[in-house]
Write an enzyme that holds these catalytic residues in place. Structure first.
Site: not given
Length: 268
Positions: A95, A217, A245
């Protein structure tokens, strides 16, 4: 300063193996790698750490000034690499950590041999010719909600971020991780994450790079993965048959396979 203590650094796996550094995302800590790290440690030396302000890091070392930009997180990465005297390491960033890793590679490329960007997003806000997945109004509303009631926000957002509503235990785990984070620290990190724009850094990456996205996502839609892949010269894009995610939790076997296949290519 004792970086190992400050960032709660732990090293597992083969002492003489190629080094893999795992970096967690917003609201998390190194524990979210627990389903991936042991598999990687069979053939690699795996380095885990917590960013200052997360997990079991030294919270007294945190400052809003340093961590109000991604530079602060990139410096944490480099501090750990310098402390362990790493060269040619593989950096795996999840991320927002993907972009911290990009910045670290640009600053000190000699410390990194390969880069794995797991569900990355260089910019969450839609722009002309770019779809990040959110309008500026969406992000402002998200941050206002977080400011007003962080625990309530965590309970509502974590399951959406995780996806996989048929596996509620995954959303509960992410909620618990969010709720363990100090709300004041989380507010700063959230702004750093959702208001950052690292698109210009992507073309500066000079090491072989793997971009890993999920088929579905809500935080980093597939247009983002395609953008990152196109912007980093010579990068490879893998789409996991996974939802959410955080594939290191929802699809750990597929995540490990994508990473190890990329690493095998580099070790031939």
């Amino acid at each position: 300063m004792d970086i190992r203590r400050r960032n709660n650094v732990s090293v597992i796996g083969r002492e003489d193996g190629p080094v893999v550094v795992l970096a967690h995302g917003f609201g998390c800590d190194q524990n979210l790698w627990r389903l991936v790290a042991p598999a990687l440690a069979v053939d690699h030396r795996v380095v885990l750490f917590d960013y200052v302000g997360a997990g079991r890091s030294d919270l007294t070392a945190w400052s809003a000034e340093r961590y109000s930009s991604l530079d602060g997180y990139a410096e944490d990465v480099l501090d750990v690499c310098r402390e362990l005297d790493l060269r040619d390491a593989v950096f795996v960033g999840h991320s927002v950590s993907a972009m911290a890793g990009v910045m670290a590679v640009v600053k000190e490329p000699g410390r990194f041999g390969r880069l794995v960007l797991l569900t990355p997003s260089p910019c969450y806000i839609d722009d002309e010719g770019y779809r990040g997945g959110f309008s500026r109004e969406d992000i402002d509303e998200l941050l206002e909600s977080l400011d007003a009631n962080y625990l309530g926000w965590s309970g509502a957002m974590a399951p959406l971020i995780m996806g996989n509503p048929d596996r509620p235990e995954l959303g509960e785990e992410l909620t618990d991780a969010f709720c363990r984070t100090d709300p004041d620290i989380a507010r700063v990190f959230a702004r750093t994450t959702f208001l950052s724009d690292s698109r210009d850094d992507l073309a500066k990456v000079s090491v072989p790079t793997l971009v890993v996205e999920c088929a579905q996502d809500v935080i980093a839609p597939r247009e983002v993965g395609a953008y990152v892949h196109a912007a980093i010269p010579g990068s490879r894009l893998v789409t996991l048959d996974a939802t959410g995610h955080c594939p290191q939790l929802s699809a750990p076997e597929a995540t490990v396979e994508a990473i190890t296949a990329f690493l095998r290519d580099g070790e031939r």
